[in-house]
Design a protein around this motif. Structure first.
Motif, PDB file in Angstrom:
ATOM      1  N   GLY A  27       0.725  -1.216   0.110  1.00  0.00           N
ATOM      2  CA  GLY A  27      -0.064   0.006   0.143  1.00  0.00           C
ATOM      3  C   GLY A  27       0.796   1.072   0.057  1.00  0.00           C
ATOM      4  N   SER A  28       0.220   2.350  -0.673  1.00  0.00           N
ATOM      5  CA  SER A  28       1.029   3.489  -0.889  1.00  0.00           C
ATOM      6  C   SER A  28       1.373   4.186   0.573  1.00  0.00           C
ATOM      7  N   ALA A  29       0.689   4.207   1.349  1.00  0.00           N
ATOM      8  CA  ALA A  29       0.808   4.925   2.867  1.00  0.00           C
ATOM      9  C   ALA A  29       1.859   4.247   3.567  1.00  0.00           C
ATOM     10  N   VAL A  30       1.720   2.730   3.276  1.00  0.00           N
ATOM     11  CA  VAL A  30       2.699   2.233   4.109  1.00  0.00           C
ATOM     12  C   VAL A  30       4.323   2.252   3.702  1.00  0.00           C
ATOM     13  N   TYR A  31       4.489   2.143   2.066  1.00  0.00           N
ATOM     14  CA  TYR A  31       5.718   2.288   1.661  1.00  0.00           C
ATOM     15  C   TYR A  31       6.250   4.031   2.000  1.00  0.00           C
ATOM     16  N   PHE A 119       0.815  14.553   2.317  1.00  0.00           N
ATOM     17  CA  PHE A 119       0.960  13.684   1.167  1.00  0.00           C
ATOM     18  C   PHE A 119      -0.462  13.003   0.824  1.00  0.00           C
ATOM     19  N   LEU A 120      -0.966  13.350  -0.380  1.00  0.00           N
ATOM     20  CA  LEU A 120      -2.217  12.537  -0.770  1.00  0.00           C
ATOM     21  C   LEU A 120      -1.796  11.344  -1.709  1.00  0.00           C
ATOM     22  N   ALA A 121      -1.587  10.298  -1.386  1.00  0.00           N
ATOM     23  CA  ALA A 121      -1.234   9.145  -2.209  1.00  0.00           C
ATOM     24  C   ALA A 121      -2.159   8.917  -3.270  1.00  0.00           C
ATOM     25  N   ASN A 122      -1.602   8.269  -4.318  1.00  0.00           N
ATOM     26  CA  ASN A 122      -2.712   7.988  -5.568  1.00  0.00           C
ATOM     27  C   ASN A 122      -3.949   7.489  -5.195  1.00  0.00           C
ATOM     28  N   GLY A 123      -5.060   8.086  -5.522  1.00  0.00           N
ATOM     29  CA  GLY A 123      -6.414   7.484  -5.092  1.00  0.00           C
ATOM     30  C   GLY A 123      -7.344   8.683  -5.879  1.00  0.00           C
ATOM     31  N   VAL A 124      -8.860   8.006  -5.678  1.00  0.00           N
ATOM     32  CA  VAL A 124      -9.833   8.871  -6.188  1.00  0.00           C
ATOM     33  C   VAL A 124      -9.762  10.317  -6.019  1.00  0.00           C
ATOM     34  N   PRO A 125      -9.550  11.246  -7.065  1.00  0.00           N
ATOM     35  CA  PRO A 125      -9.308  12.852  -6.729  1.00  0.00           C
ATOM     36  C   PRO A 125     -10.297  13.521  -5.776  1.00  0.00           C
ATOM     37  N   ALA A 126     -11.633  12.922  -5.803  1.00  0.00           N
ATOM     38  CA  ALA A 126     -12.572  13.467  -5.007  1.00  0.00           C
ATOM     39  C   ALA A 126     -12.383  13.270  -3.661  1.00  0.00           C
ATOM     40  N   VAL A 127     -11.825  11.947  -3.410  1.00  0.00           N
ATOM     41  CA  VAL A 127     -11.388  11.564  -2.051  1.00  0.00           C
ATOM     42  C   VAL A 127     -10.167  12.502  -1.642  1.00  0.00           C
TER      43      VAL A 127
END
Lengths: 299, 299
Positions: A27-31, A119-127
């Protein structure tokens, strides 16, 4: 200064020419956290299912990551199964089960709202924008994105980009977003989006940093031992943001030095499977590679 | 020190998104000379047909290129018709007429045999070796090659490589020659060929310089104005070799500085069609870009 990451916490199955890792922590937040925690404490917001192993939670705690924003929901944790081949530049996704991450509705703990570096890791832009709604005057907001959102939610993506300081994306995504084949042009076009900076990740070709005044670039660290590229981009961002948050700086020169830390950290990430092996790397080892990277491109 | 180039002299027709140039002067030895002549006088060995325009010969003479090794043979000059699209990383060959170049049998004028710096532009490895047979104790021999020779004349190519100091090739050719997907590994494998250095040209991603002791890399100059990439690699080599011949040095640090000159020169080459527009660029302009390139990757 405080550092917040919002992104995925996952269970990954990864196949590469070097081997296979089954249902490991990912997961992005973990790395991101595994790379950033060496520089500064990390606040994490994410969601897992009831199947999320306690040992993974312990691992995050062992890095002093504040996981008061990691909520558990009924159902299963996000699972991703991918495969890398050849030069391992891009993963082939074999299966994605979003599970509880599909309804991810990030709610920041009250004491996370004052985070300075976000840091907003990759995800739905609305989220991603829901996070921006909850932070109160951050110093630097950085978001990652991907081709899927460029293709399917372009309006939301544009709106999200208009609210952040720095956009991270890979080279093909930069071409797709700007409509420019040449990266030098794509870098300039990113600056028309009123960003403080654009970070174009190029894998074994290093990275390009676009700033309003100039375009910078660094080669990658010439690492021969590449076992698994999973998380390379997120650990790049983690070291970059960790460095910036520790220094409390956001000027272009600091961004370049931070990016060099990101490249150095990512060169360790690709050397093994999973995030655990980078969590233990002493900062001196990363700094040594930063110095070596300087020697790589000095003339 | 003296500098010799042996390669093609051609009439090119090139189509790119920026326009079309019809039957203009081209060829590896020409682009090499246009870049190198600013640093040091160039000796050229090549072959043209009876149709070769006098004005092109005059152009070469105007750069002080010694064309006593440019012979004219009955028949037509080598013609190449190519097209670039998108990011213009690779040319699509529409038509190749080798004409007199098909029987190219390089004969060095007696006073070229003592050349100190020798560049064998891309060509049949057996023909490249004929040049090596004729030079007497050069300081540095550098050869370019291409996928065609890797696929069709591998034994000759290996023999040629065993007789030179530095091999230049592009990134896909480096992967093909070494069997390694990762460029960091390909760079190390090149060093198993007992070369002094390997130069891997990566277009908009810059270049990687492999030396026995270490691998170096430089990003490209972030040039947004790319009209025609034809000759970029040969003008890169021309500036690199011109710099080295002028300085009389071949150590790794000099190779890196020379490569930076090559990148700076190539960034001018791609800005227009044909070799004429780079022939007139003052060396100070190239040096300015070398300094700018340093700023691009300094942290």
């Amino acid at each position: 200064m405080s550092l917040l990451v919002v992104g995925s916490v996952a269970l990954d199955t990864v196949e590469t020419p070097a081997g296979k890792a089954e249902t490991v922590l990912g997961g992005s937040a973990v790395y991101f956290s595994a790379a950033a925690h060496r520089y500064t404490p990390v606040r994490l917001v994410g969601v897992v299912g009831e199947d999320f192993p306690a040992e993974h939670r312990d691992f995050l705690k062992s890095m002093d990551v504040d996981i008061s924003g990691l909520i558990t929901q009924p159902g299963e944790t996000f699972r991703w199964h991918g495969r890398y081949e050849g030069a391992m530049n891009e993963a082939e996704t074999i299966r994605t089960d979003l599970n509880v991450f599909g309804d991810f509705d990030p709610a920041l703990p009250e004491d996370f709202r004052d985070s300075d570096f976000v840091f907003l890791a990759n995800g739905v832009p609305a989220v991603q924008m829901k996070v921006l709604d909850q932070v109160t005057g951050p110093t630097l907001t950085v978001a990652d994105t991907m081709n899927l959102w460029i293709e399917t939610t372009r309006e939301d993506l544009d709106r999200m980009i208009s609210r952040i300081d720095v956009l991270c994306l890979n080279e093909n995504e930069a071409r797709m977003l700007t409509g420019e084949h040449l990266l030098a042009r794509a870098a300039r076009r990113l600056m028309e989006l009123k960003l403080k900076a654009g970070v174009i990740k190029k894998g074994e070709h290093g990275m390009t940093l676009a700033t309003p005044g100039a375009t910078f670039a660094l080669p990658s660290f010439p690492e021969e031992n590449v076992s698994d590229p999973t998380g390379a981009g997120d650990s790049f961002a983690g070291a970059m943001m960790g460095f910036l948050a520790r220094e409390g700086r956001t000027d272009p020169a600091s961004l370049m030095l931070a990016a060099a830390h990101g490249i150095a950290m990512a060169s360790f990430t690709v050397g093994g499977f999973g995030p655990q092996h980078i969590a233990d790397i002493p900062l001196e080892k990363v700094e040594e590679r930063v110095h070596q990277l300087r020697a790589v491109c000095t003339f």
